[in-house]
Structure formats: C-alpha cells, structure tokens
Write a protein that holds these residues in place. Structure first.
Motif, PDB file in Angstrom:
ATOM      1  N   ASP A  22       0.764  -1.227   0.068  1.00  0.00           N
ATOM      2  CA  ASP A  22      -0.125  -0.021   0.003  1.00  0.00           C
ATOM      3  C   ASP A  22       0.902   1.202   0.006  1.00  0.00           C
ATOM      4  N   HIS A  23       2.200   1.180   0.019  1.00  0.00           N
ATOM      5  CA  HIS A  23       3.164   2.153  -0.062  1.00  0.00           C
ATOM      6  C   HIS A  23       3.010   3.126   1.001  1.00  0.00           C
ATOM      7  N   ALA A  24       2.518   2.617   2.378  1.00  0.00           N
ATOM      8  CA  ALA A  24       2.473   3.281   3.575  1.00  0.00           C
ATOM      9  C   ALA A  24       3.918   3.508   4.367  1.00  0.00           C
ATOM     10  N   ASN A  25       3.917   4.100   5.315  1.00  0.00           N
ATOM     11  CA  ASN A  25       5.417   4.375   6.046  1.00  0.00           C
ATOM     12  C   ASN A  25       5.322   3.721   7.339  1.00  0.00           C
ATOM     13  N   LEU A  26       6.228   3.740   8.285  1.00  0.00           N
ATOM     14  CA  LEU A  26       6.330   3.197   9.644  1.00  0.00           C
ATOM     15  C   LEU A  26       7.454   4.183  10.219  1.00  0.00           C
ATOM     16  N   LEU A  27       6.726   4.837  11.417  1.00  0.00           N
ATOM     17  CA  LEU A  27       7.770   5.667  12.268  1.00  0.00           C
ATOM     18  C   LEU A  27       7.756   4.911  13.677  1.00  0.00           C
ATOM     19  N   VAL A  34       8.233  17.665   3.980  1.00  0.00           N
ATOM     20  CA  VAL A  34       8.715  16.593   4.294  1.00  0.00           C
ATOM     21  C   VAL A  34       7.860  15.720   5.247  1.00  0.00           C
ATOM     22  N   LEU A  35       7.178  16.216   6.423  1.00  0.00           N
ATOM     23  CA  LEU A  35       6.347  15.797   7.241  1.00  0.00           C
ATOM     24  C   LEU A  35       5.091  15.209   6.443  1.00  0.00           C
ATOM     25  N   ASP A  36       4.551  16.191   5.634  1.00  0.00           N
ATOM     26  CA  ASP A  36       3.403  15.980   4.834  1.00  0.00           C
ATOM     27  C   ASP A  36       3.487  14.496   3.959  1.00  0.00           C
ATOM     28  N   ARG A  37       4.779  14.417   3.393  1.00  0.00           N
ATOM     29  CA  ARG A  37       5.145  13.115   2.614  1.00  0.00           C
ATOM     30  C   ARG A  37       5.398  11.996   3.519  1.00  0.00           C
ATOM     31  N   VAL A  80       4.290  11.648   7.086  1.00  0.00           N
ATOM     32  CA  VAL A  80       3.709  11.196   8.499  1.00  0.00           C
ATOM     33  C   VAL A  80       2.272  10.930   8.175  1.00  0.00           C
ATOM     34  N   HIS A  81       1.517  11.441   7.262  1.00  0.00           N
ATOM     35  CA  HIS A  81       0.215  11.413   7.468  1.00  0.00           C
ATOM     36  C   HIS A  81      -0.255  10.136   6.952  1.00  0.00           C
ATOM     37  N   ASN A  82       0.589   9.219   6.266  1.00  0.00           N
ATOM     38  CA  ASN A  82       0.084   7.878   5.669  1.00  0.00           C
ATOM     39  C   ASN A  82       0.903   6.925   6.400  1.00  0.00           C
ATOM     40  N   ALA A  83       1.502   7.174   7.715  1.00  0.00           N
ATOM     41  CA  ALA A  83       2.498   6.254   8.257  1.00  0.00           C
ATOM     42  C   ALA A  83       1.749   5.577   9.513  1.00  0.00           C
ATOM     43  N   HIS A  84       2.100   4.206   9.696  1.00  0.00           N
ATOM     44  CA  HIS A  84       1.697   3.785  10.939  1.00  0.00           C
ATOM     45  C   HIS A  84       2.783   4.257  12.086  1.00  0.00           C
ATOM     46  N   ARG A  85       2.511   4.174  13.340  1.00  0.00           N
ATOM     47  CA  ARG A  85       3.446   4.556  14.226  1.00  0.00           C
ATOM     48  C   ARG A  85       3.649   3.557  15.353  1.00  0.00           C
ATOM     49  N   ILE A  86       4.877   3.381  16.143  1.00  0.00           N
ATOM     50  CA  ILE A  86       5.237   2.549  16.982  1.00  0.00           C
ATOM     51  C   ILE A  86       6.033   3.327  17.920  1.00  0.00           C
ATOM     52  N   LEU A 108      16.651  15.277   1.754  1.00  0.00           N
ATOM     53  CA  LEU A 108      15.570  14.321   2.310  1.00  0.00           C
ATOM     54  C   LEU A 108      14.314  14.726   1.733  1.00  0.00           C
ATOM     55  N   LEU A 109      13.993  15.849   1.280  1.00  0.00           N
ATOM     56  CA  LEU A 109      12.833  16.278   0.503  1.00  0.00           C
ATOM     57  C   LEU A 109      12.840  15.369  -0.907  1.00  0.00           C
ATOM     58  N   GLU A 110      13.896  15.445  -1.496  1.00  0.00           N
ATOM     59  CA  GLU A 110      13.962  14.857  -2.985  1.00  0.00           C
ATOM     60  C   GLU A 110      13.724  13.325  -2.673  1.00  0.00           C
ATOM     61  N   ILE A 111      14.322  12.761  -1.627  1.00  0.00           N
ATOM     62  CA  ILE A 111      14.096  11.274  -1.509  1.00  0.00           C
ATOM     63  C   ILE A 111      12.637  10.778  -1.197  1.00  0.00           C
ATOM     64  N   LEU A 112      12.164  11.555  -0.269  1.00  0.00           N
ATOM     65  CA  LEU A 112      10.744  11.254   0.144  1.00  0.00           C
ATOM     66  C   LEU A 112       9.966  11.827  -1.016  1.00  0.00           C
ATOM     67  N   GLU A 113       9.921  12.582  -1.977  1.00  0.00           N
ATOM     68  CA  GLU A 113       9.201  12.940  -2.938  1.00  0.00           C
ATOM     69  C   GLU A 113       9.367  11.818  -3.960  1.00  0.00           C
ATOM     70  N   ASP A 114      10.514  11.201  -4.102  1.00  0.00           N
ATOM     71  CA  ASP A 114      10.430  10.250  -5.055  1.00  0.00           C
ATOM     72  C   ASP A 114       9.677   8.919  -4.531  1.00  0.00           C
ATOM     73  N   ARG A 115       9.890   8.565  -3.287  1.00  0.00           N
ATOM     74  CA  ARG A 115       9.157   7.642  -2.756  1.00  0.00           C
ATOM     75  C   ARG A 115       7.776   7.814  -2.503  1.00  0.00           C
ATOM     76  N   TYR A 116       7.107   9.068  -2.181  1.00  0.00           N
ATOM     77  CA  TYR A 116       5.688   9.326  -1.802  1.00  0.00           C
ATOM     78  C   TYR A 116       4.724   8.543  -2.716  1.00  0.00           C
ATOM     79  N   GLY A 117       3.962   7.756  -2.203  1.00  0.00           N
ATOM     80  CA  GLY A 117       2.764   7.031  -3.042  1.00  0.00           C
ATOM     81  C   GLY A 117       3.342   5.967  -3.687  1.00  0.00           C
ATOM     82  N   ARG A 118       4.802   5.867  -3.952  1.00  0.00           N
ATOM     83  CA  ARG A 118       5.289   4.491  -4.696  1.00  0.00           C
ATOM     84  C   ARG A 118       5.933   3.482  -3.845  1.00  0.00           C
TER      85      ARG A 118
END
Length: 247
Positions: free
Chosen positions: A98-103, A219-222, A224-230, A182-192
């Motif tokens: 689902d291309h989600a993140n984990l924090l 950065v945080l928009d890309r 945090v908003h679709n991230a699971h958190r531990i 950091l922004l470039e990395i997360l932009e390339d990965r966002y949703g993918r």
C-alpha cells in the motif's frame, strides 16, 4: 542410466539445484521407487528452493541491515509499549504494497533499530528490495557524492527500493543540503514506495529539527500522514540484558 552426462547437461543449463537433487536421489538408492512425475517434481522443487535461497542472499547482502534480526524473534515480554496486533499486521507486509510508511520512536536501547531490521529481513524474505541507511552517514555520503558525480545515482537508488530504512533520524539538525536531499528522497518515494524511520525524538519535535518551516511542512506531509506509528518506552534493553560469560 547415464548419470554423469545428465549432470553435465543440468549444470550447463544452470540448473544446479536439479543437478544436486538428481545426484542425491541416485546416491540414496531411491531412483527405482520413484515414478517419472515424482522424479520431476523433486528436481523442480530443489531447483526452486535453491533459486529462492540465492535471491534472498542477494537481497540481504544489498540491504545491509544493521541487525541480524527476524520477526519470529521479536520480544513481546519486555514491557516497552509494543502493540502485538500492530506488529502482526506489519509482518504480513500489506502496508508495503500500500506504500505506507512506519515511524518507530522511543529512547535509546528499546529496540527501534532491531525491529526495523527484523521487518526489513521479512521484506527480503517476501522478495522485496530493501536498503538500510543510518541518517547521519547517509547525508555525509550524499554531500561527498555531490563532488564526484555520484549524487544523482545515489538518489535514484534510494528512491527505487521497495522498503527504505532510515535509522537514527534526529541525532543532529539538518543543514540546507540535507533538507533538500531528504525532500527529494521522500518526494520520489511518496505514493510509490515505503519508508521506515526510527528516532529517539517524538514526531511532534521533527518539525523544529528540520529547521526551515517550508521544508519541514513538505517533508512531514510526505512522511507522516500515511504512516503507522510505534511509540516505545521503558528502560534500555542493553542494560537489562547481561552479556553472557564464557567459563
């Protein structure tokens, strides 16, 4: 049966798993008790198993995980706020599809890097590409890469893996170049693609850590908003677990 010519042909075709199975069956004396379909099934299964093992070995070698950790060995007994139902869901791996993140946040020694490495190991076993990076070293490497022409290639490598693990985020403030990278990395990965971030700082302090409000919002928009958190807590497991002593 001409065993040796058959083995030579199997090796010549790159079917080394089948060749090994063929030799084992012949040596074990089971050849006469197996039908043609059983012979073929055993050879194919051994070949498939060998190829899975080689593929996993290459993925783990590329991932360079910090810990030799497996999800089957996650410690749920030590009190540190670990949600077993959430971990069970993460182990299944659908969140990567689902291309989600984990924090993963918490004080030093509670197992953030270990859990991230265990999930990375499971992703490799599920035939996903994984790459582990310690954030301080990553930005140092990217800064050096600007001078020798490797910078675009490194960014592409960070952008294309199925699961990127950014460990030890927040140990030091970001300079302008690191914010941009950091922004470039997360932009390339966002949703993918999916990203795991571990940090000793809680998420609500990340905005100030990034420094520039515009970059921080992006950065945080890309991330945090679709991230699971531990969110872990408790004492350091390094202190509570005594090292074993040899007699």
């Amino acid at each position: 049966m001409l065993t040796h010519p058959t083995l030579d042909q199997l090796h010549a075709l790159g079917l080394h798993g089948m060749a090994k199975a063929f030799a084992d069956i012949e040596a074990g004396g089971d050849a006469t008790s197996l039908g043609h379909a059983e012979w073929l099934a055993l050879l194919l299964e051994r070949e498939a198993s060998l190829r899975r093992d080689k593929r996993l070995s290459k993925r783990l070698q590329y991932a360079k995980l910090r810990q030799q950790a497996c999800v089957e060995d996650i410690d749920y007994r030590t009190p540190r706020g670990l949600d077993r139902s959430l971990l069970t869901m993460l182990v299944e791996g659908q969140w990567i599809d689902d291309h989600a993140n984990l924090l993963i946040c918490g004080p030093s020694g509670v197992g953030k890097s270990w859990i991230a490495s265990a999930l990375g190991n499971k992703a490799c076993r599920d035939n996903r590409s994984v790459l582990y990076q310690r954030v301080p070293r990553l930005f140092s490497d990217l800064a050096l890469a600007r001078g020798d022409g490797r910078h675009p290639r490194l960014l592409r490598a960070l952008g294309r893996v199925d699961l990127l693990i950014l460990d030890d985020w927040g140990l030091e403030p970001l300079d302008a170049a690191a914010r941009h990278d950091l922004l470039e990395i997360l932009e390339d990965r966002y949703g993918r693609r999916s990203t795991i971030v571990t940090s000793q700082l809680p998420v609500d302090q990340w905005h100030a850590l990034i420094g520039d409000p515009t970059y921080a919002d992006a950065v945080l928009d890309r991330l945090v908003h679709n991230a699971h958190r531990i969110d872990l807590n408790g004492e350091s497991m390094r202190r509570t677990r005594k090292p074993s002593r040899k007699a």
